[in-house]
Design an enzyme around this catalytic site. Structure first.
Site, PDB file in Angstrom:
ATOM      1  N   SER A   1       1.458  -7.627  -1.331  1.00  0.00           N
ATOM      2  CA  SER A   1       2.153  -8.692  -0.602  1.00  0.00           C
ATOM      3  C   SER A   1       1.329  -9.975  -0.494  1.00  0.00           C
ATOM      4  O   SER A   1       1.841 -10.999  -0.069  1.00  0.00           O
ATOM      5  CB  SER A   1       2.622  -8.219   0.772  1.00  0.00           C
ATOM      6  OG  SER A   1       1.573  -8.192   1.693  1.00  0.00           O
TER       7      SER A   1
ATOM      8  N   THR B   1       0.812  -1.221   0.000  1.00  0.00           N
ATOM      9  CA  THR B   1       0.000   0.000   0.000  1.00  0.00           C
ATOM     10  C   THR B   1       0.842   1.266   0.000  1.00  0.00           C
ATOM     11  O   THR B   1       0.475   2.269  -0.611  1.00  0.00           O
ATOM     12  CB  THR B   1      -0.919  -0.001   1.249  1.00  0.00           C
ATOM     13  OG1 THR B   1      -1.823  -1.086   1.096  1.00  0.00           O
ATOM     14  CG2 THR B   1      -1.716   1.279   1.386  1.00  0.00           C
TER      15      THR B   1
ATOM     16  N   THR C   1      -0.481 -22.184  19.522  1.00  0.00           N
ATOM     17  CA  THR C   1      -1.785 -21.747  20.041  1.00  0.00           C
ATOM     18  C   THR C   1      -2.473 -20.730  19.125  1.00  0.00           C
ATOM     19  O   THR C   1      -1.815 -19.916  18.477  1.00  0.00           O
ATOM     20  CB  THR C   1      -1.667 -21.143  21.465  1.00  0.00           C
ATOM     21  OG1 THR C   1      -2.951 -20.658  21.868  1.00  0.00           O
ATOM     22  CG2 THR C   1      -0.663 -20.001  21.536  1.00  0.00           C
TER      23      THR C   1
HETATM   24  N1  ASP Z   1      -2.642  -5.517   0.365  1.00  0.00           N
HETATM   25  C1  ASP Z   1      -1.549  -4.683   0.807  1.00  0.00           C
HETATM   26  C2  ASP Z   1      -0.288  -5.527   0.786  1.00  0.00           C
HETATM   27  O1  ASP Z   1      -0.070  -6.281   1.699  1.00  0.00           O
HETATM   28  C3  ASP Z   1      -1.822  -4.148   2.149  1.00  0.00           C
HETATM   29  C4  ASP Z   1      -0.754  -3.248   2.714  1.00  0.00           C
HETATM   30  O2  ASP Z   1       0.291  -3.023   2.172  1.00  0.00           O
HETATM   31  O3  ASP Z   1      -0.977  -2.735   3.806  1.00  0.00           O
HETATM   32  O4  ASP Z   1       0.469  -5.454  -0.131  1.00  0.00           O
END
Ligand code: ASP
Length: 346
Positions: free
Chosen positions: A61, A16, A281
């Site tokens: 990601s 993001t 857990t």
């Molecule tokens: N969907 C994004 C990612 O993990 C979310 C983020 O970067 O906060 O690439």
């Protein structure tokens, strides 16, 4: 003698922090890294050299695969002698997995590898990305009086908190405080000053040894989350599948699972097949202790090993790493229960 300028390599993988809204479908899509740097002119005020490496294309990601970790580790290894520290800009969704993996894959690390990202893109007015990036760069270049890195670890910096990477977990999809380290103290807190928790920070055995990178990961692992109503068919499918070498069983509380005979019979069946079964857990904080309740004790007798106070992300990454190193499941089970990189409490 003049002091050499500090240097940091920024590795931009996506997430993001570097996304902007697509005018056609309104979804967030990654944009060019030079545009990110334009958004943070403050970086130019540091008296240090900051270079960057951009993954092409940058990714969300959720698309991270273990091969991607091998690439990041390779870039760090290639540039290890040139830079004082590394900042990895990464999406938050799988950041805890990537930071855990790198903590095991980089052996002999004596320099900081700081993951960071943001909840709001860096171009929007209320972004958390600027502070996260600026402080991560400062932490990655910080040295003590003897010239050694203050945080020679793989860590996650987010919302004023520095956490050990293999202890962190994403806890919010909305708050700026997106990560938590429930079972290990913070490595640093950032306010007017950066307060390092030096007692909690791991130091290398040898500051000058070369860093080595794991070249192989074995990903034949699955995660079974226990829940009321789970059926024998589902449990057998997970624990005995020929495709897997190891299963992380996410149990209740301090490591409990149903006391029903069918459950233990399947666990024994999987153990007899040679599977590596690890008990972690479902609770955010606390540890597995299979000696407290009968259900836990029975699992331990049936061959399940304790994941102690490991996060699921860290247990998964550790299994990939250890299984990549050896085909001997008994060796993997033994080393899984040892503290390698501060990922479990002694
Ligand atoms: N969907 C994004 C990612 O993990 C979310 C983020 O970067 O906060 O690439």
């Amino acid at each position: 003698m003049t002091k050499r300028k500090s240097s940091v390599l920024l590795i931009y993988t996506g997430g993001t922090i570097g996304m902007k809204q697509d005018i056609h479908d309104q979804t967030l899509k990654p944009f060019d890294f030079s545009q990110i740097l334009d958004e943070v002119p403050e970086l130019g005020k540091f008296a240090m050299k900051i270079d960057s490496f951009t993954f092409d294309p940058p990714i969300d990601s959720s698309d991270v695969e273990p091969g991607f970790w091998l690439k990041i580790a390779g870039i760090i290894k290639e540039n290890y002698d040139i830079y004082d520290g590394f900042v990895i800009l990464h999406g938050t969704d799988t950041m805890a997995y990537s930071a855990s993996a790198l903590s095991f894959m980089l052996d002999g690390l004596a320099k900081p590898v700081v993951f960071t990202g943001s909840q709001l893109p860096i171009g929007v007015p209320r972004t958390d990305g600027k502070e996260n990036l600026i402080s991560a760069v400062e932490i990655a270049s910080a040295k003590d009086a003897s010239g050694h890195a203050i945080v020679p670890e793989v860590c996650i910096y987010f919302n004023s908190k520095l956490m050990r990477g293999n202890r962190a977990t994403k806890v919010s999809s909305e708050n700026f405080a997106a990560f938590s380290s429930p079972n290990y103290p913070l490595l640093a807190e950032v306010g007017i000053n950066i307060r390092y928790n030096t007692d909690a920070i791991r130091k290398p055995r040898d500051w000058y040894q070369p860093v080595t990178v794991a070249g192989r990961l074995d990903t034949r692992v699955s995660i079974l989350k226990m829940h009321p109503g789970i059926t024998p068919e589902v449990v057998r499918y997970f624990l005995c599948a020929p495709e897997t070498r190891a299963v992380i069983i996410e149990t209740y509380g301090s490591g409990n699972a149903p006391s029903a005979a069918w459950f233990l019979d399947i666990v024994k069946e999987a153990s007899a097949l040679g599977k590596i079964l690890v008990n972690v857990t479902q609770c955010l904080a606390g540890t597995v202790d299979m000696d407290i309740y009968a259900g836990g004790k029975a699992m331990s007798r049936a061959g399940v090993i304790s994941g102690h106070d490991s996060t699921t992300e860290s247990a998964l990454a550790k299994l990939f790493y250890l299984m990549g190193r050896s085909d001997d499941n008994e060796w993997v089970k033994d080393v899984m229960q040892r503290n390698l990189k501060g990922e479990i409490s002694d």
